[in-house]
Design a protein around this motif. Sequence first.
Motif, PDB file in Angstrom:
ATOM      1  N   SER A  88       0.826  -1.204   0.000  1.00 18.97           N
ATOM      2  CA  SER A  88       0.000   0.000   0.000  1.00 18.97           C
ATOM      3  C   SER A  88       0.861   1.256   0.000  1.00 18.97           C
ATOM      4  O   SER A  88       0.360   2.343  -0.285  1.00 18.97           O
ATOM      5  CB  SER A  88      -0.923  -0.003   1.215  1.00 18.97           C
ATOM      6  OG  SER A  88      -0.170   0.028   2.427  1.00 18.97           O
ATOM      7  N   THR A 218      -9.493  -2.243  -6.289  1.00 19.20           N
ATOM      8  CA  THR A 218      -8.778  -3.430  -5.820  1.00 19.20           C
ATOM      9  C   THR A 218      -7.669  -2.996  -4.890  1.00 19.20           C
ATOM     10  O   THR A 218      -6.861  -2.105  -5.231  1.00 19.20           O
ATOM     11  CB  THR A 218      -8.174  -4.205  -7.003  1.00 19.20           C
ATOM     12  OG1 THR A 218      -9.215  -4.504  -7.933  1.00 19.20           O
ATOM     13  CG2 THR A 218      -7.517  -5.498  -6.540  1.00 19.20           C
ATOM     14  N   ASP A 219      -7.630  -3.580  -3.720  1.00 21.04           N
ATOM     15  CA  ASP A 219      -6.597  -3.286  -2.732  1.00 21.04           C
ATOM     16  C   ASP A 219      -5.274  -3.854  -3.259  1.00 21.04           C
ATOM     17  O   ASP A 219      -5.160  -5.044  -3.546  1.00 21.04           O
ATOM     18  CB  ASP A 219      -6.993  -3.914  -1.393  1.00 21.04           C
ATOM     19  CG  ASP A 219      -6.113  -3.448  -0.244  1.00 21.04           C
ATOM     20  OD1 ASP A 219      -4.872  -3.536  -0.376  1.00 21.04           O
ATOM     21  OD2 ASP A 219      -6.656  -3.009   0.778  1.00 21.04           O
ATOM     22  N   SER A 220      -4.249  -2.971  -3.320  1.00 25.09           N
ATOM     23  CA  SER A 220      -2.956  -3.398  -3.867  1.00 25.09           C
ATOM     24  C   SER A 220      -2.253  -4.374  -2.955  1.00 25.09           C
ATOM     25  O   SER A 220      -1.368  -5.112  -3.380  1.00 25.09           O
ATOM     26  CB  SER A 220      -2.068  -2.177  -4.084  1.00 25.09           C
ATOM     27  OG  SER A 220      -1.840  -1.511  -2.850  1.00 25.09           O
ATOM     28  N   GLU A 224      -8.316  -7.394  -2.017  1.00 24.47           N
ATOM     29  CA  GLU A 224      -9.760  -7.215  -1.799  1.00 24.47           C
ATOM     30  C   GLU A 224     -10.281  -6.157  -2.752  1.00 24.47           C
ATOM     31  O   GLU A 224      -9.594  -5.178  -3.047  1.00 24.47           O
ATOM     32  CB  GLU A 224      -9.978  -6.786  -0.342  1.00 24.47           C
ATOM     33  CG  GLU A 224     -11.412  -6.480   0.015  1.00 24.47           C
ATOM     34  CD  GLU A 224     -11.523  -5.889   1.408  1.00 24.47           C
ATOM     35  OE1 GLU A 224     -10.515  -5.907   2.148  1.00 24.47           O
ATOM     36  OE2 GLU A 224     -12.608  -5.386   1.745  1.00 24.47           O
TER      37      GLU A 224
ATOM     38  N   GLN B  32      -9.820  -0.630 -11.006  1.00 21.94           N
ATOM     39  CA  GLN B  32      -8.832   0.370 -10.576  1.00 21.94           C
ATOM     40  C   GLN B  32      -8.182  -0.115  -9.296  1.00 21.94           C
ATOM     41  O   GLN B  32      -8.875  -0.480  -8.333  1.00 21.94           O
ATOM     42  CB  GLN B  32      -9.519   1.715 -10.345  1.00 21.94           C
ATOM     43  CG  GLN B  32      -8.581   2.772  -9.815  1.00 21.94           C
ATOM     44  CD  GLN B  32      -8.876   4.151 -10.391  1.00 21.94           C
ATOM     45  OE1 GLN B  32      -9.705   4.283 -11.297  1.00 21.94           O
ATOM     46  NE2 GLN B  32      -8.213   5.157  -9.880  1.00 21.94           N
ATOM     47  N   GLN B  33      -6.845  -0.071  -9.338  1.00 21.87           N
ATOM     48  CA  GLN B  33      -6.127  -0.492  -8.139  1.00 21.87           C
ATOM     49  C   GLN B  33      -5.882   0.733  -7.274  1.00 21.87           C
ATOM     50  O   GLN B  33      -5.493   1.802  -7.773  1.00 21.87           O
ATOM     51  CB  GLN B  33      -4.790  -1.143  -8.506  1.00 21.87           C
ATOM     52  CG  GLN B  33      -4.140  -1.845  -7.323  1.00 21.87           C
ATOM     53  CD  GLN B  33      -2.903  -2.602  -7.723  1.00 21.87           C
ATOM     54  OE1 GLN B  33      -1.963  -2.011  -8.266  1.00 21.87           O
ATOM     55  NE2 GLN B  33      -2.873  -3.894  -7.447  1.00 21.87           N
ATOM     56  N   VAL B  34      -6.103   0.571  -6.018  1.00 22.58           N
ATOM     57  CA  VAL B  34      -5.837   1.641  -5.068  1.00 22.58           C
ATOM     58  C   VAL B  34      -4.891   1.081  -4.007  1.00 22.58           C
ATOM     59  O   VAL B  34      -4.829  -0.143  -3.807  1.00 22.58           O
ATOM     60  CB  VAL B  34      -7.145   2.150  -4.415  1.00 22.58           C
ATOM     61  CG1 VAL B  34      -8.009   2.859  -5.427  1.00 22.58           C
ATOM     62  CG2 VAL B  34      -7.905   1.008  -3.748  1.00 22.58           C
ATOM     63  N   PRO B  35      -4.172   1.979  -3.357  1.00 19.61           N
ATOM     64  CA  PRO B  35      -3.247   1.487  -2.328  1.00 19.61           C
ATOM     65  C   PRO B  35      -3.960   0.616  -1.294  1.00 19.61           C
ATOM     66  O   PRO B  35      -3.467  -0.423  -0.902  1.00 19.61           O
ATOM     67  CB  PRO B  35      -2.709   2.770  -1.702  1.00 19.61           C
ATOM     68  CG  PRO B  35      -2.834   3.794  -2.769  1.00 19.61           C
ATOM     69  CD  PRO B  35      -4.064   3.433  -3.535  1.00 19.61           C
ATOM     70  N   VAL B  37      -8.180  -0.289   0.225  1.00 22.00           N
ATOM     71  CA  VAL B  37      -9.632  -0.035   0.223  1.00 22.00           C
ATOM     72  C   VAL B  37     -10.121   0.212   1.648  1.00 22.00           C
ATOM     73  O   VAL B  37     -11.319   0.236   1.911  1.00 22.00           O
ATOM     74  CB  VAL B  37     -10.402  -1.226  -0.396  1.00 22.00           C
ATOM     75  CG1 VAL B  37     -10.022  -1.404  -1.849  1.00 22.00           C
ATOM     76  CG2 VAL B  37     -10.175  -2.507   0.396  1.00 22.00           C
TER      77      VAL B  37
END
Lengths: 283, 532
Positions: A88, A218-220, A224, B32-35, B37
């Motif tokens: 993250s 999408t959680d890096s 999730e 979309q990828q986020v650091p 969620v």
Amino acid sequence: MLTDKFLSRLDTLALAMRGKAQGGAGGSRRSRQTGSSAEFSDYREYIPGDDIRRLDWNAYARFDKLFLKLFMEEQESQVTLLLDASASMEAKWASARSAAEAVGYLALTGGDRLCLHCLKDGRAARFPQLSGRAAFPRLTGWLDTCVPDGKTDTLTETVKRTEGLKKGLCFLITDGYTEDALKETLDYLRYMRQETAVIHVLSAGELRPELDGALRLTDSESGEHIDLMADRSALDAYQDALKAFLKDVRENCSSREASYLLLDGGESFEDCFIPLLSRSGMI
Amino acid sequence: MIRFLSPGFAWALAVPAVILVLYLLRRRFLQQQVPSVFLWRRSIRDYAANRPFQRLMKNLLLPLQILAALALALALMHPAIPGGEAGQTILIFDVSGSMQTQTAGRTRLDRAKEEALKLIGTLPAEEKITILAAGKEPERLALSADREEAEQTIASITCGKDGADTDKALSLADAIARNTDKDTGTNVFIYSDDLRRNRISYRSSSFALSIVNCGAGEENRSVYSLEAENGQAFARVANFGEACRVSLTCEADGVLCDARETEIPAGETAGVSFSIPETAKLVRVSLREKDALAADNSAEAAVKRSGSRKAAVMSDSLFLESALKVRPELTVMRTEESALSSTEADLYILGTSPLIITRTLPEAGYDPAATAFGPFSWEGETTAVTGSPAVSLTENPLTKGLTMKNVFFRCIRPVTGGKTVASLDGKPVIACTEGTVVLGFDLHDSNLPLKYDFPVLIQNILDWLLPEETAGETDAGAPMALTESDVRTVAPNDEPEELQERNAQGRELTWILLAVFLLLMLAEMGVSRYVG
């Protein structure tokens, strides 16, 4: 990589430490122990065998008794860098690395011992201690080897696995995504007699998300995903959640006497970091 | 079971599936990828908590769309359930007099019509409606009519004055129902008032019966039965309301002759007798109190005679006496000329040749030597008959059943006047008027008494001169079945006119049997011998 100009600005600064150093070796931090430094500390009566060069003749003239001047012992402190290298952190790794580099520079130039721990995959990878300005290139070299691709199950558990924590300054560089807003982590560090400073690093996309439409986020780190209709209401709800989260982190830091600064990954690091350090009392 | 009247629209059932596919296709999220969620999860949780229906709305849209598409498809396919199929409905209206009972300005029949019209409004448009009127005899007013025709027919129904035989009406309805398609079924509705009088005992599996009570409870009493005989009139009064005391009057031939009062419990009947004059012919009993239905507050009846009629006979013909005694109510009295004037009889049989049979004696009395009697006249001397001429008969009630074949006369006394009934060689031998029949011959001078024609002729004469007091009772306006003998028209010249009876054969058979009986009886008594 920090620029020389920025590093020269850091030369004028020193990390602030509330407590007295107990490093043992000579450094530049005040210690409780009295020593031979030039900084006057206190008086005591002369005992035969003391160094007569320390006698304070003015005090003798006043009190017609022999008093010995005592000077502060300057010792080095340990500065521990706990760098969150989970996946993250990738979005704000530049800022986090720069912060670690800047803090490490301050520590090395301030005569402190620097211990760098890279937190990822549930482990706190420890790098060899560094001291002295000359060790700074090694710091940057090790920071180059840190890749934010790990998973952090719980930050607290990972921190607890940190070895060699000695009383001193501890800089936790993380995005702070824990359910308890770093509360347990801070409690542990406090328990470990650390003067903790939290450098809370969040990217511009996390502070000011600009999303629209139907998205699958999408959680890096965990993989999730959340399906989201990113409309105005959703973004407003995110901002509310962010504010609440930051407030919790600040409050947890404040209540545990930990310094806190929020580092915006979207802003220029060299322009904002020193003022942030100053405001947070870390320097 | 549900059927679909427009199955061709079944393709519309595929629309919900199309909607679902489109929905699934449309639901492609941009990855979309986020650091992390972490905060998004928190924000959605809070968002959903603050907008409790937001998630539901998002999830509700698809099923709502699918439901709407399904409903549209089903509507296009036009679903239908049994019960809406057109069948047969039979409406039976009680048109007895009691249905005229009024309450608040509406009669029971009005109420029945309203209920029936309401029912018709609920029936399918293709329903066949049959309307029967239940009076003394059921009457079919409309058969398998459409709604409009049924409504018009119902509006035109009127009450009679008689009672209603609902069982007969139901029997007719049963016959109609049996001819109806069994798959659709028949419903029968009876619209009637107080059903205690019109008890429905008829049941059938051909139809489903519903009874619609159109009113009862109004205060009503009726004189529903009256008989008069032998100086007494006997009436039965029914009380359809609360217990009460009623006053009744009795009129004989329009003159008040008696009055009575009686208590009648609620829902019960009571018998009341009145004294009437012996000579009364028509009796009327009426309730004095007014009630909801005035039409049934009185009854009339003709006074029945108990068969006491007298015939005074001067003739000594045994054949004649025997023929007269066939009438059980007729008492035959032998009389002499001298006692004739003091003899009161309903019929006088005078003389021998001619033989005069009359209802009334002339004021001047009877003179055997006279050659005239009323409008009749004859010669003083008899006329001999030569040969065996046939008797000619005219169309007349007196000649019903007569053939006069092989009837011979030795001598006759032609009669003029009145209407010729039979003639011989053109000479009238039997003539009649309204009250008199004259036979222009001596019974001993003919073999007629030995023929079966004789008792038939005598009975015809008796029917002519002494008809039955009543051919039956009926209320004004009601039909009445009559036979030819019940009806006789009399021309202004007092000559009878003949009515044509449609079915005379049965009548003839009756007299033939009667004649055979007489013949057998005569055979027992002995046979006269005709000497001609």
